[in-house]
Motif scaffolding. Structure first.
Motif, mmCIF file in Angstrom:
data_model
loop_
_atom_site.group_PDB
_atom_site.id
_atom_site.type_symbol
_atom_site.label_atom_id
_atom_site.label_comp_id
_atom_site.label_asym_id
_atom_site.label_seq_id
_atom_site.Cartn_x
_atom_site.Cartn_y
_atom_site.Cartn_z
ATOM 1 N N ILE A 326 13.556 47.314 6.698
ATOM 2 C CA ILE A 326 12.665 48.438 6.972
ATOM 3 C C ILE A 326 11.853 48.162 8.231
ATOM 4 N N ASP A 327 11.361 46.962 8.351
ATOM 5 C CA ASP A 327 10.515 46.577 9.488
ATOM 6 C C ASP A 327 11.295 45.577 10.341
ATOM 7 N N SER A 328 12.122 46.076 11.263
ATOM 8 C CA SER A 328 12.949 45.211 12.103
ATOM 9 C C SER A 328 12.135 44.672 13.271
ATOM 10 N N VAL A 329 12.354 43.411 13.583
ATOM 11 C CA VAL A 329 11.779 42.777 14.764
ATOM 12 C C VAL A 329 12.872 41.950 15.428
ATOM 13 N N VAL A 330 12.643 41.569 16.671
ATOM 14 C CA VAL A 330 13.576 40.726 17.407
ATOM 15 C C VAL A 330 12.959 39.347 17.544
ATOM 16 N N GLU A 331 13.695 38.352 17.110
ATOM 17 C CA GLU A 331 13.275 36.961 17.191
ATOM 18 C C GLU A 331 13.821 36.368 18.493
ATOM 19 N N ILE A 332 12.944 36.052 19.437
ATOM 20 C CA ILE A 332 13.332 35.565 20.767
ATOM 21 C C ILE A 332 12.800 34.152 20.948
ATOM 22 N N ASN A 333 13.645 33.290 21.503
ATOM 23 C CA ASN A 333 13.252 31.930 21.824
ATOM 24 C C ASN A 333 12.992 31.828 23.324
ATOM 25 N N VAL A 334 11.842 31.291 23.681
ATOM 26 C CA VAL A 334 11.473 31.108 25.082
ATOM 27 C C VAL A 334 11.174 29.636 25.316
ATOM 28 N N SER A 335 11.266 29.233 26.557
ATOM 29 C CA SER A 335 11.024 27.840 26.923
ATOM 30 C C SER A 335 9.540 27.503 26.785
ATOM 31 N N ASN A 406 21.881 51.253 11.111
ATOM 32 C CA ASN A 406 23.346 51.119 11.066
ATOM 33 C C ASN A 406 23.867 50.372 12.287
ATOM 34 N N VAL A 407 23.160 50.510 13.398
ATOM 35 C CA VAL A 407 23.567 49.823 14.626
ATOM 36 C C VAL A 407 22.820 48.506 14.777
ATOM 37 N N LEU A 408 21.528 48.538 14.498
ATOM 38 C CA LEU A 408 20.676 47.371 14.695
ATOM 39 C C LEU A 408 20.617 46.567 13.397
ATOM 40 N N ARG A 409 21.697 45.881 13.090
ATOM 41 C CA ARG A 409 21.779 45.115 11.850
ATOM 42 C C ARG A 409 21.209 43.717 12.052
#
Length: 445
Positions: A326-335, A406-409
């Motif tokens: 329900i609450d999608s987020v993007v997990e990003i790794n940075v230096s 459906n697209v952002l799984r």
């Protein structure tokens, strides 16, 4: 003296050179048209002016990173369904890729000991009966103690009344004894006076005998009243002893009842303590049907139900479920070198894998197919390799919403650019050549 004048030779007349085109007609064929020469000049000017103009064009500094789509709520992330008991897999109710609802049966387990559940039921029943009896005994002993305390109070009150009466009798006997002693002294004086008067012949023998009789009678009465006082004192002492004995007996009975009550409470606590693990074991044995903890999709089935069913232990993984996000987020790794430049709420541009996009890093406004976001969380420590994790949520102010679920799984990879300050392009080139860090934005008050 004469000077000789010599005639100088006259130069031949200037000869006009004919054009090369007339001498070499082939050059007319390779002659550059005037329009082409003008276009060349324009291109040359453009090649010189465009870099100069671009050098002062605004450039958006950024920090790049890669990651994947996850759920912000840890409960909504991929999780394993574990076996609650040691049992055998009997049958599955789902297949891989099937969507399930909360509490929907996933798998049925079968215990290796078919009579274990029945024995646990009997043990639970015995413990529950023991608890009921202990509570009834506690209630009965509580009422008994209340009655004993009331009886003690009544007995003590009655004994104190008897003691008070005995004390009053003693006081009355003492008062009567004093009165009789005074009367005895009076009659003694009268008897002694009658003796003197008889010797003088003033009184008769009869009056002397009457005085003697009254004196002896008063003396006897004094003895009786002394005996009555001693009897009253003995009665008072007996009342005091009875009061002490009755209070002590009542206290002893109450203490015995209180001890029995404490023992009953101990039995109750012991039975309740023994009941808890038995209930846990029974409930686990009753959990023959393992259900879905959340709504989602069955990702993997990890145990086989064929050929009698696979044996599993408590805690073994049976299946993997991917909950609905329900609450999608993007997990990003940075230096770690870029981590000091980040702040919560900083804007981010995202490019999702499989989604057509054209990204201009320095000019995000002209990018196509990217989506806006903002930093929601920055991990307080690294992952052990010098990289820091940030979570990016959708930016509500961005005009382009994120793709549907459906697209952002979960697990879709993404590229992210955390936007920093806007600087001239020449500054960015000069910074890159010298290895300087980007400009850190000023924190808002």
């Amino acid at each position: 003296m004469s000077t000789a004048v010599h005639d100088r030779p006259t130069a031949p007349a200037e000869t006009r050179v004919p054009p090369l085109e007339s001498v070499l007609p082939a050059l007319e064929l390779v002659h550059t048209p005037r329009l082409i020469r003008r276009i060349g000049w324009v291109i040359t000017v453009v090649l010189i002016l465009v870099p100069l103009i671009l050098a002062f064009a605004p450039w958006q500094q950024n920090v790049a990173g890669t990651g994947r789509v996850v759920s912000f709520d840890p409960v909504k992330r991929q999780q394993a369904i574990q076996a609650p008991i040691e049992a055998r897999v009997k049958r599955w109710f789902v297949v891989e890729g099937q969507r399930v609802e909360p509490e929907q049966p996933i798998v049925e387990l079968e215990d290796n000991d078919p009579t274990l559940l029945e024995r646990l039921q009997q043990e639970v029943k015995a413990l529950e009966d023991r608890i009921v009896r202990a509570r009834e005994r506690i209630e009965s002993l509580g009422l008994q103690i209340d009655n004993l305390r009331l009886s003690r109070q009544n007995t003590e009150s009655a004994a104190r009344e008897r003691l008070r009466a005995a004390e009053q009798n003693v006081e009355a006997a003492k008062k009567s004894l004093l009165e009789q002693d005074a009367m005895l002294q009076q009659r003694k004086l009268n008897y002694e006076r009658q003796i003197e008067l008889r010797k003088s012949g003033v009184t008769s023998q009869l009056e002397l005998e009457v005085a003697e009789r009254d004196y002896k009678s008063a003396e006897a009465e004094l003895g009786r009243r002394e005996a009555a006082l001693r009897s009253a004192e003995r009665s008072m002492l007996s009342a005091q002893a009875e009061l002490s004995r009755s209070v002590a007996d009542a206290d002893a009975v109450i203490r015995a009842a209180e001890a029995a009550l404490a023992s009953a409470k101990g039995d109750l606590a012991s039975a309740e303590r023994e009941l808890q693990p038995t209930l846990v074991r029974r409930n686990r044995q009753q959990a023959q049907f393992v259900t879905a903890p959340v709504a989602g999709t069955i990702h993997r089935l990890l145990a086989n139900a064929a050929e009698g069913g696979a044996l599993v232990k408590a805690g073994d993984r049976l299946a993997v479920i991917v909950p609905d996000i329900i609450d999608s987020v993007v997990e990003i790794n940075v230096s770690g070198n870029d981590m000091p430049l980040l702040r919560v709420g900083a804007p981010v541009r995202l490019q999702f894998e499989g989604w057509p996009a054209v990204q201009f890093v320095g000019w995000p406004s002209v990018a196509v197919g990217t989506f806006g976001g903002r930093i929601r969380l920055i991990d307080p420590t690294d992952d052990g390799k010098g990289n820091f994790r940030i979570l990016v949520e959708p930016d509500p102010s961005d005009r382009t919403p994120w793709p549907s679920a459906n697209v952002l799984r979960p697990g879709v990879r993404a590229n992210g650019w955390i936007l920093l300050e806007t600087v001239p392009l020449w500054w960015e080139i000069w910074r890159q050549l010298n290895g300087f860090p980007p400009t850190v934005p000023e924190p808002k008050a």
